[in-house]
Design a protein around this motif. Structure first.
Motif, PDB file in Angstrom:
ATOM      1  N   GLU A 254     100.756 -96.914  45.582  1.00 49.18           N
ATOM      2  CA  GLU A 254     100.655 -97.316  44.329  1.00 49.18           C
ATOM      3  C   GLU A 254      99.976 -98.778  44.446  1.00 49.18           C
ATOM      4  O   GLU A 254     100.353 -99.847  43.560  1.00 49.18           O
ATOM      5  CB  GLU A 254     101.875 -97.446  43.516  1.00 49.18           C
ATOM      6  N   ARG A 255      99.496 -99.307  45.285  1.00 49.32           N
ATOM      7  CA  ARG A 255      98.794-100.668  45.710  1.00 49.32           C
ATOM      8  C   ARG A 255      98.201-101.241  44.376  1.00 49.32           C
ATOM      9  O   ARG A 255      98.596-102.331  44.016  1.00 49.32           O
ATOM     10  CB  ARG A 255      97.689-100.503  46.793  1.00 49.32           C
ATOM     11  N   GLU A 256      97.211-100.612  43.619  1.00 50.22           N
ATOM     12  CA  GLU A 256      96.697-101.168  42.497  1.00 50.22           C
ATOM     13  C   GLU A 256      97.616-101.586  41.405  1.00 50.22           C
ATOM     14  O   GLU A 256      97.260-102.485  40.506  1.00 50.22           O
ATOM     15  CB  GLU A 256      95.661-100.497  42.184  1.00 50.22           C
ATOM     16  N   ASN A 257      98.629-100.749  41.433  1.00 49.96           N
ATOM     17  CA  ASN A 257      99.714-101.053  40.263  1.00 49.96           C
ATOM     18  C   ASN A 257     100.718-101.754  40.536  1.00 49.96           C
ATOM     19  O   ASN A 257     101.319-102.413  39.626  1.00 49.96           O
ATOM     20  CB  ASN A 257     100.186 -99.866  39.713  1.00 49.96           C
ATOM     21  N   LEU A 258     100.870-102.351  41.903  1.00 50.02           N
ATOM     22  CA  LEU A 258     102.237-103.043  42.037  1.00 50.02           C
ATOM     23  C   LEU A 258     102.184-104.326  41.556  1.00 50.02           C
ATOM     24  O   LEU A 258     103.155-104.836  40.953  1.00 50.02           O
ATOM     25  CB  LEU A 258     102.357-103.125  43.644  1.00 50.02           C
ATOM     26  N   PRO A 259     100.995-105.247  41.506  1.00 43.33           N
ATOM     27  CA  PRO A 259     101.083-106.681  40.989  1.00 43.33           C
ATOM     28  C   PRO A 259     101.521-106.622  39.545  1.00 43.33           C
ATOM     29  O   PRO A 259     102.522-107.377  39.056  1.00 43.33           O
ATOM     30  CB  PRO A 259      99.740-107.300  41.013  1.00 43.33           C
ATOM     31  N   GLU A 260     101.043-105.787  38.516  1.00 44.87           N
ATOM     32  CA  GLU A 260     101.283-105.775  37.284  1.00 44.87           C
ATOM     33  C   GLU A 260     102.745-105.290  37.034  1.00 44.87           C
ATOM     34  O   GLU A 260     103.528-105.749  36.247  1.00 44.87           O
ATOM     35  CB  GLU A 260     100.355-104.864  36.477  1.00 44.87           C
ATOM     36  N   LEU A 261     102.904-104.135  37.712  1.00 45.27           N
ATOM     37  CA  LEU A 261     104.281-103.400  37.779  1.00 45.27           C
ATOM     38  C   LEU A 261     105.498-104.671  37.982  1.00 45.27           C
ATOM     39  O   LEU A 261     106.432-104.745  37.101  1.00 45.27           O
ATOM     40  CB  LEU A 261     104.347-102.243  38.737  1.00 45.27           C
ATOM     41  N   VAL A 262     105.270-105.351  38.975  1.00 41.38           N
ATOM     42  CA  VAL A 262     106.259-106.285  39.397  1.00 41.38           C
ATOM     43  C   VAL A 262     106.430-107.545  38.261  1.00 41.38           C
ATOM     44  O   VAL A 262     107.425-107.739  37.902  1.00 41.38           O
ATOM     45  CB  VAL A 262     106.191-106.617  40.763  1.00 41.38           C
ATOM     46  N   ARG A 263     105.423-107.841  37.813  1.00 46.43           N
ATOM     47  CA  ARG A 263     105.142-108.919  36.863  1.00 46.43           C
ATOM     48  C   ARG A 263     105.781-108.430  35.708  1.00 46.43           C
ATOM     49  O   ARG A 263     106.700-109.168  35.174  1.00 46.43           O
ATOM     50  CB  ARG A 263     103.731-109.166  36.442  1.00 46.43           C
ATOM     51  N   ARG A 264     105.526-107.279  35.170  1.00 46.25           N
ATOM     52  CA  ARG A 264     106.234-106.830  33.719  1.00 46.25           C
ATOM     53  C   ARG A 264     107.513-106.449  33.868  1.00 46.25           C
ATOM     54  O   ARG A 264     108.359-106.812  33.143  1.00 46.25           O
ATOM     55  CB  ARG A 264     105.418-105.896  33.191  1.00 46.25           C
TER      56      ARG A 264
ATOM     57  N   LEU B 296     117.013-109.470  30.140  1.00 46.72           N
ATOM     58  CA  LEU B 296     118.135-108.985  29.896  1.00 46.72           C
ATOM     59  C   LEU B 296     119.321-109.659  29.809  1.00 46.72           C
ATOM     60  O   LEU B 296     120.297-109.407  28.872  1.00 46.72           O
ATOM     61  CB  LEU B 296     118.449-107.727  31.037  1.00 46.72           C
ATOM     62  N   GLY B 297     119.213-110.833  30.341  1.00 46.53           N
ATOM     63  CA  GLY B 297     120.487-111.853  30.133  1.00 46.53           C
ATOM     64  C   GLY B 297     121.585-111.493  30.661  1.00 46.53           C
ATOM     65  O   GLY B 297     122.602-111.702  30.231  1.00 46.53           O
ATOM     66  N   ARG B 298     121.663-110.669  31.813  1.00 45.11           N
ATOM     67  CA  ARG B 298     122.604-110.579  32.499  1.00 45.11           C
ATOM     68  C   ARG B 298     122.551-110.273  34.129  1.00 45.11           C
ATOM     69  O   ARG B 298     121.196-110.453  34.392  1.00 45.11           O
ATOM     70  CB  ARG B 298     123.223-109.064  32.082  1.00 45.11           C
ATOM     71  N   PRO B 299     123.148-110.258  34.978  1.00 42.81           N
ATOM     72  CA  PRO B 299     123.078-109.838  36.415  1.00 42.81           C
ATOM     73  C   PRO B 299     122.144-108.668  36.695  1.00 42.81           C
ATOM     74  O   PRO B 299     122.222-107.559  35.805  1.00 42.81           O
ATOM     75  CB  PRO B 299     124.269-109.940  37.260  1.00 42.81           C
ATOM     76  N   TRP B 300     120.937-108.941  37.361  1.00 48.77           N
ATOM     77  CA  TRP B 300     120.033-107.555  37.552  1.00 48.77           C
ATOM     78  C   TRP B 300     119.379-107.883  38.914  1.00 48.77           C
ATOM     79  O   TRP B 300     119.367-108.904  39.539  1.00 48.77           O
ATOM     80  CB  TRP B 300     119.178-107.578  36.384  1.00 48.77           C
ATOM     81  N   GLU B 301     118.878-106.586  39.123  1.00 50.84           N
ATOM     82  CA  GLU B 301     118.194-106.663  40.329  1.00 50.84           C
ATOM     83  C   GLU B 301     116.800-105.722  40.559  1.00 50.84           C
ATOM     84  O   GLU B 301     117.382-104.766  39.487  1.00 50.84           O
ATOM     85  CB  GLU B 301     118.991-106.195  41.809  1.00 50.84           C
ATOM     86  N   LEU B 302     116.215-105.799  41.116  1.00 52.80           N
ATOM     87  CA  LEU B 302     114.800-105.008  41.021  1.00 52.80           C
ATOM     88  C   LEU B 302     114.740-104.290  42.491  1.00 52.80           C
ATOM     89  O   LEU B 302     114.610-105.057  43.401  1.00 52.80           O
ATOM     90  CB  LEU B 302     113.589-105.590  40.572  1.00 52.80           C
TER      91      LEU B 302
END
Ligand code: UDP
Ligand code: MG
Length: 326
Positions: free
Chosen positions: A14-24, A32-38
């Motif tokens: 998914e090379r082309e989608n990754l930058p926007e995906l991660v940014r958004r 979310l205002g709480r502990p979170w992880e991606l």
């Protein structure tokens, strides 16, 4: 305290989608205002996605973790790997191609906060090929019928799961799983919300026609042995009918004489072909189950986790589930 959130995204070329995906997704996670992880699970990409994910994990320590599978294990297994390494109380899945807008994550989490175990989503205005929409419509109807759980859209991967449900899913040892359906086995309170659906942002679908068919069978067989039961009923129906039919032929033979039976030969052929066809359908279905039993008894690992890059919630150690599965 607010329960923590792990967002799990399977990534396959998914090379082309990754930058926007991660940014958004970062924006959505921080909001979310709480502990979170991606957790980005690389499903054995060959287009440079792997290196990009590694970079993201290093660029956003404490937020992004990259789980790199050694080779392609399939979307649902990649997600399971993410689950096994996630530390949040609420787990969210979505696709990497931006068909599920990351902006909707907040709404799923809000719904989970209301106490639901699983929050699904229904794609309003689905943007996929027509034959896939037809196909999905059929499958959704079937699932609804045989599980009794009224969920409209099993194919939409933008979903939220509670930790307990995920832990139960991780203890399942079957190799072929369709996660949204599996989750329903363990969830007590299930709901769904409408979400928007976009066209694939870049690249092509990672599902070929054959892979798609296989996925539908995964869905069917992980859910129910109904088709097997249906088979027996079908067989019973067919044999009863053929007895009636035989009796009818006999009566006609006596009423109109033997030349009538001679002319009926083509009808018999038609009937014969019908039976032959039915048998092949039956055998094919049995094969689906037997094939899955076969791969289950081999107990192959679902995936090989090659490397973990980055640190987010909790310890970056392998969980017990990893030891179970690989
Ligand atoms: N995917 C994956 N492994 C695979 C196939 C797909 O991890 O073997 C990921 C893919 O990168 C995407 C998601 O699963 O994030 C859904 O794939 P895709 O968009 O191709 O499926 P579709 O939307 O066509 O059903
Ligand atoms: Mg897609």
């Amino acid at each position: 305290m607010n329960s923590s959130v792990s967002i799990v995204i399977p990534v396959y070329n998914e090379r082309e989608n990754l930058p926007e995906l991660v940014r958004r997704t970062l924006a959505a996670g921080r909001a979310l205002g709480r502990p979170w992880e991606l957790l980005l699970v690389d499903d054995g990409s060959r287009d440079g996605s792997t290196e990009m994910l590694t970079d993201f994990a290093q660029a956003y320590p404490g937020e992004v973790k990259a789980l790199l599978l050694y080779r392609n294990a399939g979307q649902h297994n990649a997600i399971l790997c993410g689950f096994a390494n996630a530390h949040g109380d609420i787990l969210i899945t979505l696709d990497a191609d931006l068909q599920n807008p990351p902006e909707e994550i907040g709404r799923i989490v809000a719904k989970m906060d209301e106490g639901f175990d699983v929050v699904g989503s229904v794609r309003s205005d689905r943007k996929d090929a027509t034959f896939r929409k037809l196909f999905s419509g059929m499958v959704n109807l079937m699932v609804r019928h045989s599980t009794g759980v009224i969920l409209h859209d099993y194919g939409c991967m933008l979903r939220g799961y509670r930790r307990q449900v995920v832990d139960a899913m991780l203890t399942c040892r079957e190799r072929t799983t369709f996660l949204p359906v599996l989750a329903n086995l363990f969830a007590k309170r299930v709901t769904e919300i409408p979400v928007s659906h976009a066209e694939r942002s870049a690249g092509t679908s990672k599902y070929s026609f054959m892979k798609l068919i296989n996925l539908q069978f995964d869905l069917l067989t992980c859910m129910t042995a109904g088709p097997l039961r249906l088979l027996s009923w079908m067989g019973l129906g067919i044999s009863s009918l053929s007895i009636v039919f035989g009796a009818l032929l006999l009566v006609l033979r006596f009423a109109y004489g033997s030349e009538w039976a001679g002319q009926g030969i083509f009808t018999l052929f038609a009937v014969l072909f019908f039976f032959v066809g039915a048998q092949f359908v039956a055998l094919g279905l049995m094969g689906e189950y037997v094939g899955r039993i076969h791969s289950d008894v081999r107990e192959r690992p679902r995936y090989i986790l090659d490397r973990i890059v980055g640190e987010t919630l909790g310890e970056p150690t392998r969980t017990t589930h990893d030891r179970v599965h690989s």
